[in-house]
Structure formats: C-alpha cells, structure tokens
Design a protein around this motif. Structure first.
Motif, PDB file in Angstrom:
ATOM      1  N   CYS A  75      -1.193  -2.636   4.720  1.00 45.73           N
ATOM      2  CA  CYS A  75      -2.334  -3.451   4.276  1.00 45.73           C
ATOM      3  C   CYS A  75      -2.090  -4.910   4.642  1.00 45.73           C
ATOM      4  CB  CYS A  75      -2.568  -3.265   2.784  1.00 45.73           C
ATOM      5  SG  CYS A  75      -1.164  -3.765   1.760  1.00 45.73           S
ATOM      6  N   THR A 121      -5.865   1.908   4.373  1.00 40.72           N
ATOM      7  CA  THR A 121      -4.531   1.300   4.474  1.00 40.72           C
ATOM      8  C   THR A 121      -3.496   2.319   4.938  1.00 40.72           C
ATOM      9  OG1 THR A 121      -4.210   1.635   2.104  1.00 40.72           O
ATOM     10  CG2 THR A 121      -4.856  -0.558   2.805  1.00 40.72           C
ATOM     11  N   SER A 128       0.816  -1.217   0.000  1.00 35.21           N
ATOM     12  CA  SER A 128       0.000   0.000   0.000  1.00 35.21           C
ATOM     13  C   SER A 128       0.850   1.268   0.000  1.00 35.21           C
ATOM     14  CB  SER A 128      -0.971  -0.005   1.176  1.00 35.21           C
ATOM     15  OG  SER A 128      -0.266   0.011   2.394  1.00 35.21           O
TER      16      SER A 128
END
Lengths: 140, 189
Positions: free
Chosen positions: B148, B142, B38
C-alpha cells in the motif's frame, strides 16, 4: 518471555506512528479528497518529505553499514515487477478515494472513535481473502 | 499548558512527513523489519480464516510484529483522539466545502466525516458502497499490488524500487479517477 516483551517495541513504534497520523490529519477523508482534487499541498508534502527522509535514511544505513540494535546487517527485500502492481494499484486507488484511508489510517480512524470503520476494516480483510482465494486465476 | 495546546494544533506536513519517513529506519534498526502495513490484513486472514488457501499457508506468527505495529497504530489513534485532538473544526479548501455541502456534508468536527461514516449510514446505499465497497477495494487492491502507501510509496520508493513507483502512480491514477469521476455519483445517492 523476554522475546515477547521485546516485541512490545513494535507496539510502541506503531503507537507513535498512529499519533502522527492523527495529528497530521492524514487519516482524514477530507484531506484525501483535497489531494485527489489538487486542492491542497498537504498530503503531497507529507508523502514527499516522508519518502525523502526514508531515502536518505536507507542511503545512510547502506553507506555506513549501520547495524540493527541486535548487531545484524540490515537486509532489504527487492520487489519484483508484475502486472498486479498495475491492476491492484488502480483498484486500491479507487478504494482509497472512497474510504479516505489506506490500511494504516483505517486502524487509526477506529482508534479515534469512528467505530463503524471496523466494518470497512473487516471488508478490507475480506478483500484480501478474496484476492488470496482467486490469486491463481488473476493476471499477474 | 502551552505545550499541550501547541501539540493539539494540526501538525504541518514538514513536521509530520519527516517523522513518518523516520519509521523506515526505526523499523529497520530495531528489528530488521521492512515498513509495510497492508500485509497485516494478510496475516489476519492467515491466522483466522486460512481455509486451506495456499496464499494463507505460512507461518504468520513469525510476522506477528506487524500485527503489534497495527495494534499500536490503533492505540495511537485512541490517544491522539482522546487527549491531543484539535478542539476546532477542520478547515478545508472552500471549493471542496462547497461541493460537499451539495451532498449534505457540512460537519467538519471530526477527521472522519460523521455524516458519511456512521452506523445508521451503513444501511443506506451510499454508506454501504463507501464503507463495505470501499474497504473491499482497499483490501483486494493492496494485496494484488503487493503493498500500500507504506510498503510501496514510502518503503519501496525509499529503496529506489521501480515496481513501487509503478504501483504508486497507479494508486494516484485510481484515486484521481474515483474522486473526480465516480465519487460525485456515489455521494449523490
């Protein structure tokens, strides 16, 4: 020149990872729905065994002080707790069950030809940007 | 070719999971990099629309490996989709198939449900909520959580970090609530 060529190893690592994602169907919206309805063990098996292999690898790297290919000592970044992990975690979870994808699978889904997922990805980038913009005002 | 047909089948969890776990030592050993995906979204913001926001003022170029990694994931998806895909339809749990049929979702030919995620659907309330709304929650959540499924659930738990366990539990709670409480309402739109 050599440095940029050596970066290609990350492209290759991502490529292999993307193929595994698709073949294990973890990028499938259907598999994510099954996971959140407790209808299949598949995703739990994938994530659980990935964590076990990751843990074992990290333990071995620390235990035998295994160096990187450049000869460096492997470093780990400790994660500090803040309430963002709770609020953000819950928000991401809500999104995950809608899109059926976490950030990695979004890229793989686009690759498999689901071109409209570009919009989902752009929206995720916008979400990240909005977080950055209002970061100071959010509880952490 | 038998090997190709063998590879084309969906891979079981006990093959795919350990291979995904191996990404952790591979990235550590080829360049001292911590597995995480992320963050790439943050680097894209920093590179394209930093807008003088402090959170995006850093040298994203030194993190370019992460952008190459996600570009690789996209290419991997392309290769697997084009040459290694399973010709048969996906099989899902009968209860899920029954539930989804109630919302008009009956096509299991692709991993991403064609009836939910397509360009025409983008202009419907359901499609807009799912693609634009869902994507926004993924990107916002996230970054707020600092990672994440890869950064927290896999890398964080592999290195025994309890904040990552908290984050992972919250991912799951959010997912369960959405899938069982709110999503049926969205799918019925």
């Amino acid at each position: 020149m050599y440095k940029s060529l050596s970066q290609l190893k990350y492209l290759l690592a991502g490529l292999v990872f993307g193929v595994i994602f698709v073949k294990a169907e973890v990028i499938s919206w259907f598999r994510i729905q099954e996971m959140f309805r407790l209808q299949s063990f598949h995703m739990y098996g994938v994530i659980g065994s990935a964590v076990l292999v990751g843990m074992l690898s990290v333990w071995l790297i620390k235990k035998f002080n295994i160096k990187t290919i450049q000869g460096e000592t492997v470093t780990f970044q400790p994660k500090k707790f803040n309430r963002g992990q709770i609020y953000g975690g819950l928000i991401f979870g809500l999104g995950w069950a809608i899109t059926g994808a976490c950030p990695g699978p979004l890229f793989a889904q686009i690759g498999t030809g689901a071109t409209v997922i570009v919009i989902t990805l752009l929206s995720a980038i916008a979400g990240t940007w909005v977080y950055g913009k209002f970061r100071e005002k959010l509880p952490h | 070719m038998d090997i190709l047909n063998f590879v084309k089948q969906p891979w079981p969890w006990y093959v795919a999971g350990p291979l995904i776990g191996l990404t952790v030592p591979v990235l550590l050993l080829i360049g001292n990099k911590s597995f995480g995906i992320s963050a790439s979204l943050r680097h894209i913001c920093a590179a394209c629309v930093p807008a003088k926001i402090p959170f995006f003022q850093y040298n994203w170029k030194s993190e370019s490996w992460n952008l190459l990694f996600v570009a690789g994931i996209l290419l991997g998806g392309l290769i697997a989709g084009a040459w290694l895909s399973n010709p048969a339809a996906m099989t899902v749990h009968p209860a899920l198939a029954k539930e989804l049929a109630g919302y008009g979702i009956t096509n299991y030919q692709s991993l991403v449900p064609a009836e939910l995620f397509n360009w025409q659907a983008l202009f419907t309330a359901r499609g807009l909520l799912m693609m634009v709304g869902g994507g926004f929650l993924v990107g916002f959540g996230t970054r707020y959580a600092g990672g994440c499924t890869s950064g927290h659930a896999i890398m964080g738990l592999s290195t025994l970090q309890w904040p990552s366990l908290v984050a992972t539990i919250c991912f799951m709670i959010g997912g369960f609530v959405m899938a069982n409480v709110f999503l049926p309402w969205i799918l019925a739109l």
